[in-house]
Design a protein around this motif. Structure first.
Motif, PDB file in Angstrom:
ATOM      1  N   ARG A   1     -18.390  -3.062  -1.712  1.00 15.48           N
ATOM      2  CA  ARG A   1     -17.110  -3.539  -1.176  1.00 15.48           C
ATOM      3  C   ARG A   1     -15.984  -2.605  -1.612  1.00 15.48           C
ATOM      4  O   ARG A   1     -15.835  -2.311  -2.790  1.00 15.48           O
ATOM      5  N   ILE A   2     -15.176  -2.162  -0.678  1.00 17.48           N
ATOM      6  CA  ILE A   2     -14.005  -1.337  -0.960  1.00 17.48           C
ATOM      7  C   ILE A   2     -12.799  -2.263  -1.020  1.00 17.48           C
ATOM      8  O   ILE A   2     -12.525  -3.007  -0.077  1.00 17.48           O
ATOM      9  N   ASP A   3     -12.077  -2.229  -2.131  1.00 20.92           N
ATOM     10  CA  ASP A   3     -10.906  -3.095  -2.298  1.00 20.92           C
ATOM     11  C   ASP A   3      -9.602  -2.407  -1.911  1.00 20.92           C
ATOM     12  O   ASP A   3      -8.664  -3.061  -1.483  1.00 20.92           O
ATOM     13  N   SER A   4      -9.534  -1.105  -2.101  1.00 21.87           N
ATOM     14  CA  SER A   4      -8.317  -0.384  -1.746  1.00 21.87           C
ATOM     15  C   SER A   4      -8.641   1.092  -1.618  1.00 21.87           C
ATOM     16  O   SER A   4      -9.691   1.546  -2.063  1.00 21.87           O
ATOM     17  N   LYS A   5      -7.718   1.807  -1.004  1.00 18.07           N
ATOM     18  CA  LYS A   5      -7.857   3.255  -0.933  1.00 18.07           C
ATOM     19  C   LYS A   5      -6.484   3.854  -1.185  1.00 18.07           C
ATOM     20  O   LYS A   5      -5.464   3.332  -0.726  1.00 18.07           O
ATOM     21  N   THR A   6      -6.467   4.920  -1.955  1.00 15.89           N
ATOM     22  CA  THR A   6      -5.211   5.567  -2.280  1.00 15.89           C
ATOM     23  C   THR A   6      -5.445   7.067  -2.395  1.00 15.89           C
ATOM     24  O   THR A   6      -6.526   7.509  -2.776  1.00 15.89           O
ATOM     25  N   ILE A   7      -4.428   7.799  -2.041  1.00 18.71           N
ATOM     26  CA  ILE A   7      -4.466   9.253  -2.113  1.00 18.71           C
ATOM     27  C   ILE A   7      -3.581   9.674  -3.290  1.00 18.71           C
ATOM     28  O   ILE A   7      -2.478   9.155  -3.459  1.00 18.71           O
ATOM     29  N   VAL A   8      -4.056  10.595  -4.102  1.00 23.21           N
ATOM     30  CA  VAL A   8      -3.257  11.176  -5.178  1.00 23.21           C
ATOM     31  C   VAL A   8      -3.155  12.668  -4.872  1.00 23.21           C
ATOM     32  O   VAL A   8      -4.163  13.354  -4.739  1.00 23.21           O
ATOM     33  N   VAL A   9      -1.923  13.142  -4.745  1.00 23.62           N
ATOM     34  CA  VAL A   9      -1.645  14.548  -4.424  1.00 23.62           C
ATOM     35  C   VAL A   9      -0.980  15.188  -5.637  1.00 23.62           C
ATOM     36  O   VAL A   9       0.001  14.656  -6.163  1.00 23.62           O
TER      37      VAL A   9
ATOM     38  N   PRO B   1       0.832  -1.214   0.000  1.00 19.35           N
ATOM     39  CA  PRO B   1       0.000   0.000   0.000  1.00 19.35           C
ATOM     40  C   PRO B   1       0.866   1.263   0.000  1.00 19.35           C
ATOM     41  O   PRO B   1       1.844   1.351   0.737  1.00 19.35           O
ATOM     42  N   HIS B   2       0.515   2.191  -0.875  1.00 13.15           N
ATOM     43  CA  HIS B   2       1.205   3.478  -0.929  1.00 13.15           C
ATOM     44  C   HIS B   2       0.326   4.461  -1.693  1.00 13.15           C
ATOM     45  O   HIS B   2      -0.719   4.108  -2.217  1.00 13.15           O
ATOM     46  N   HIS B   3       0.774   5.703  -1.744  1.00 10.25           N
ATOM     47  CA  HIS B   3       0.016   6.775  -2.366  1.00 10.25           C
ATOM     48  C   HIS B   3       0.902   7.461  -3.409  1.00 10.25           C
ATOM     49  O   HIS B   3       2.060   7.081  -3.576  1.00 10.25           O
ATOM     50  N   HIS B   4       0.362   8.464  -4.103  1.00 12.34           N
ATOM     51  CA  HIS B   4       1.108   9.077  -5.201  1.00 12.34           C
ATOM     52  C   HIS B   4       1.114  10.598  -5.136  1.00 12.34           C
ATOM     53  O   HIS B   4       0.099  11.216  -4.833  1.00 12.34           O
ATOM     54  N   LEU B   5       2.286  11.168  -5.466  1.00 10.37           N
ATOM     55  CA  LEU B   5       2.462  12.598  -5.704  1.00 10.37           C
ATOM     56  C   LEU B   5       2.658  12.744  -7.203  1.00 10.37           C
ATOM     57  O   LEU B   5       3.461  12.015  -7.787  1.00 10.37           O
TER      58      LEU B   5
END
Length: 150
Positions: A132-140, A98-102
């Motif tokens: 159903r939620i499979d994943s969550k990610t933040i995009v900045v 799991p990780h997010h993106h800039l």
């Protein structure tokens, strides 16, 4: 920022990839393996076109269509992710943690970052009935230091 995988982590993840393909009933082809390995080892989240150009020196017979079909198949099985960006070309990455993106709005580079506090948060209760939620990610989005001149 997320750290690149060590050689040991890369090989362990490749073993997990092979096992996941077999479990999903997918043949572990040389093209699939090399596409996944490249996505794991390159931090820039390439488009299918960029990935195709980079693979040609070592896989001279691979077609752009094969790269697209392979990415689609691997995405359908949860082994690669399509990065949601504001540009028209889809960008891809191997799914490994799991990780997010800039995303820089000028140069379009995509950077991974970790945010454990967000990962631990529960989603708002008003979306429980959605499904159903499979994943969550933040995009900045913003301007990286290279583009800002720092």
């Amino acid at each position: 920022m997320a750290k690149p995988l060590t050689t040991e982590q890369l090989e362990q993840t490749m073993q997990q990839f092979t096992a996941a393909c077999k479990q999903a009933g997918l043949k572990v082809t040389h093209q699939r393996t090399e596409i996944f390995r490249h996505l794991l080892s390159q931090p820039d989240h390439p488009s299918a076109e960029t990935l195709h150009k980079r693979l040609l020196p070592t896989l001279p017979t691979i077609s752009l269509d094969t790269v697209y079909r392979t990415l689609t198949t691997l995405e359908q099985h949860g082994l690669v992710s399509r990065i949601q960006t504001a540009e028209s070309q889809a960008r891809f990455e191997a799914v490994y943690a799991p990780h997010h993106h800039l995303i820089c709005s000028r140069c379009k580079r995509v950077y991974d970052f970790l945010w454990p506090a967000i990962d631990r948060l529960d989603l708002p209760s008003d979306i429980d009935s959605w499904g159903r939620i499979d994943s969550k990610t933040i995009v900045v989005y913003g301007i990286c230091n290279s583009c800002a001149g720092h």
